[in-house]
Design an enzyme around this catalytic site. Sequence first.
Site, PDB file in Angstrom:
ATOM      1  N   HIS A 283     -17.674 -11.234  -0.227  1.00  0.00           N
ATOM      2  CA  HIS A 283     -16.293 -10.871  -0.561  1.00  0.00           C
ATOM      3  C   HIS A 283     -15.494 -12.108  -0.971  1.00  0.00           C
ATOM      4  CE1 HIS A 283     -12.468  -8.524  -0.006  1.00  0.00           C
ATOM      5  NE2 HIS A 283     -11.997  -9.733   0.281  1.00  0.00           N
ATOM      6  N   GLU A 284     -15.505 -13.128  -0.123  1.00  0.00           N
ATOM      7  CA  GLU A 284     -14.746 -14.338  -0.445  1.00  0.00           C
ATOM      8  C   GLU A 284     -15.343 -15.024  -1.676  1.00  0.00           C
ATOM      9  OE1 GLU A 284     -11.958 -14.618   0.984  1.00  0.00           O
ATOM     10  OE2 GLU A 284     -12.347 -13.210   2.622  1.00  0.00           O
TER      11      GLU A 284
ATOM     12  N   HIS B  46     -13.709 -13.610  -4.697  1.00  0.00           N
ATOM     13  CA  HIS B  46     -12.413 -14.259  -4.948  1.00  0.00           C
ATOM     14  C   HIS B  46     -12.618 -15.633  -5.599  1.00  0.00           C
ATOM     15  CE1 HIS B  46      -9.608 -11.529  -3.018  1.00  0.00           C
ATOM     16  NE2 HIS B  46     -10.238 -11.564  -1.850  1.00  0.00           N
TER      17      HIS B  46
ATOM     18  N   GLU C 242      -8.534  -8.696  -5.580  1.00  0.00           N
ATOM     19  CA  GLU C 242      -9.370  -7.891  -4.691  1.00  0.00           C
ATOM     20  C   GLU C 242     -10.399  -7.086  -5.473  1.00  0.00           C
ATOM     21  OE1 GLU C 242      -9.624  -8.078  -1.468  1.00  0.00           O
ATOM     22  OE2 GLU C 242      -7.959  -9.477  -1.237  1.00  0.00           O
TER      23      GLU C 242
END
Lengths: 500, 500
Positions: A265-266, A269, A295
């Site tokens: 997830h990170e 980003h 997101e």
Amino acid sequence: MTNALVELKAHLGEVADLSAAAAVLEWDQLTYMPRGGAEARAQASATLAGLTHEKLISQRTGDLLEAAAGETSTSDSDSDEARLVRVTRREYDRQRRVPTSWVGEFTRVSSIATTTWEKAKPASDFALFRPHLERIVAMRREYVEFFAPYDSIYDPLLDGFEPGMKTAEVTAVFSVLRPALVDLVHKIAERAGAVDDRCLQGDFDEARQWDFGVQVLKRIGYDFDRGRQDRSAHPFTTSFSPDDVRITTRFHRDLVASALMSTVHEGGHALYEQGIAPALARSPLANGASHGMHESQSRMWENLIGRSRSFWKVFYPQFQRTFGEFAKVPLETFYRALNKVTPSLIRVEADEVTYNLHIMLRFELELALLQGDLAVKDLPGVWNQKMNDYLGVLPPDDAQGVLQDVHWSGGSMGYFPTYSLGNVISVQLLNTALAQSPSLASDLDRGEYGSLLGWLRENIHRHGAKFESPELLRRITGEALTPQPYIQYLKTKFGEIYGF
Amino acid sequence: MTNALVELKAHLGEVADLSAAAAVLEWDQLTYMPRGGAEARAQASATLAGLTHEKLISQRTGDLLEAAAGETSTSDSDSDEARLVRVTRREYDRQRRVPTSWVGEFTRVSSIATTTWEKAKPASDFALFRPHLERIVAMRREYVEFFAPYDSIYDPLLDGFEPGMKTAEVTAVFSVLRPALVDLVHKIAERAGAVDDRCLQGDFDEARQWDFGVQVLKRIGYDFDRGRQDRSAHPFTTSFSPDDVRITTRFHRDLVASALMSTVHEGGHALYEQGIAPALARSPLANGASHGMHESQSRMWENLIGRSRSFWKVFYPQFQRTFGEFAKVPLETFYRALNKVTPSLIRVEADEVTYNLHIMLRFELELALLQGDLAVKDLPGVWNQKMNDYLGVLPPDDAQGVLQDVHWSGGSMGYFPTYSLGNVISVQLLNTALAQSPSLASDLDRGEYGSLLGWLRENIHRHGAKFESPELLRRITGEALTPQPYIQYLKTKFGEIYGF
């Protein structure tokens, strides 16, 4: 470039430098700062935020903007320069409504609140955190009044994360999403026994979790020469420039997939920030288009890619070598376990279906807090009640309830909806990418993520904040934000897994 | 407090906040920053340094200083307030001579130079570093001219580290120290075989070195709740407030004592900073009295304590348990090995006797560079020649020669003499402490460092920068800086070890 533009860019470069310095201070606070450093750090961050704000809203910015606007009025309206003037003007007008003294004080208050939250969460001590949150809510109520009149009291906050978006639009999206999700949750609940996720539980060495995560990050294209990963209580991504984009993670020894999916997830980003065109560095354009668009990248890599069957066809053999416990667990069992839908307590651990219900709960609570319909002292009780109503689970303590997320302690109210917007956008984007690149699906099947990353860089990342999120989405997909593709994606994926 | 004083303190608090932020950026640069971050970091540091300078030399500082000076003129001249005005006035007058644009540019240049040095050193590539050092020397030559006329071209630089001290005083101290040291080195060389330090060489696990160092740090009183230790290419101490004082270290697997003694050295600096009175925080007084006074603390803990027989009587059993290689090495053998005097290549690894010759070499080279008598391109050759002349050793490459220290890359010229001044002061101070506290010697024998730390806190640390180093030294010892006690200490210690 013309003179005013050169001067404007140099001036905004200094603003960006100060913001980057503030981001370094925050990163340090959340990763390595000893506890004794909290008070001085709050002061330093407050001073820095105040000076940054002062410089941004200075008369000089206004004068340079005006001169630069005149100079770019005849140029291509999509040029970096024209967009720089436009985006800066918007931010300038927005920030001028807020007194610098408020910015400094809010930074100090939220810095101390974050440090307090870091102590309160493991101790499940809401009473410790409560006065800090009360102050934050009170100051956020002051903040929205700087923007009066507004349609919704939530609009000024949302606008900080989703430039130009209205709360009514979020409500409209959620009103479509909610019944579809509730319906899905019910269908799945009837077949709950169809998926067994016990294989994901056990005792998994942290160093191995770390190493496996790093290997996945490298495979999806995260550049460790221009970033790094550290540990923090709550995972986050921060950028000091497109060449220094850092992520954090944390580990649960008992859940093998938790840190990994958070890392992906990170990583999503970070790929966005690392992909911003170098020409936009040190300017207000060196950001994502919006938090929802951001997101969309993190949730795409985490879920559409990271929880897909094709992803694990590629990575599972290596995963099995790393974690011997899975030697005899078939890929299909693992894949289904990773996608088990269960009402649960923790947002960041939630499956794709129930995740958005966690968001809607937070959105409603933020709205109630801002409107004064809910007092902070009553928050834990209402949180638990809503968890029970929406998900049928009751947090046994506040650590697993109202204290679980870092956002409010840092002053972020209005952020949560962007996660669900990101989910929605992610499917619109990936569908478009698949339609535009005939070889993409097979590349993904082979674990070649370069073609997806290339498409994202070309269409999204390199533009930074040049285009507001709705415009960018329309340029790429030809459509406005619409939840239907996301709902369809969930129905297809989980219909297949649960057999309906 | 009077109004002007309150305002002055608030204003200087903001200056201190910006300096702290700059220190965090530098700490990050030297510990964790990915290589890609260098350019943006140089920009951010430059902007921050420029703003800090601008704020310090602003008319507002001058006005507040004047008003506060009027208000404190009748108060105790030793009060925090009177000293704040005095010290700030001195710094204000000094910094006003330097253009803010120079400060920003120098910060940018030295930030990039440091990053380049970090690459050049392991590669022993002086050519890579050379243009950066040339720029630094050129800018330092510009800098000294802001202070013209001066007695010595070195004075304006020295003054930044030793407020009020003149180069002539350094030269005078060195002229006494040098012949005494040369004489000692010769006496010891005749008995070189008397000490065997082969036991210190081997292959020593880094994690064990780390753990043992941390235990020593705790024992001497370093507070890990208000600090932390990390790794960096060159060890350093930095302070963001008295409650956040950090040190770094690095390891040589083949030398068991190297990281440890470096850790104790930085620990000595950190004890100073952690001991500054809370009332002085966020002000120009929240610093050491001078770099020489600072080095007196680090060198005292490293050498007078850390290389003493009594220290190792306390720690050796634990050391032997940590490093099994020493199970059969007698304490006395270890103690003598740790104090072996040998001309060597690396300053930070040097014994107490030859150490100061490394310093004198650097002092002479800095002077020659500033005076234009030595070009940077000729520096490696002259370095090597002087090493051969003074110490009889010839660096096999520049990594072990001119590239070994970080200081010049960071723009620090004028710093090196403070190490030797610190050595000299450390003995004056410890002699005074022992004379004033009858139980101190036996406390040290028992490994009770609290009484020494208490004495240092009471007499030195808590005062921060209230008193200039010569005044502080005279208040404590009743004497001016004098090298005789230090020379006597060396003669006694090494006479006993080498038998003369």
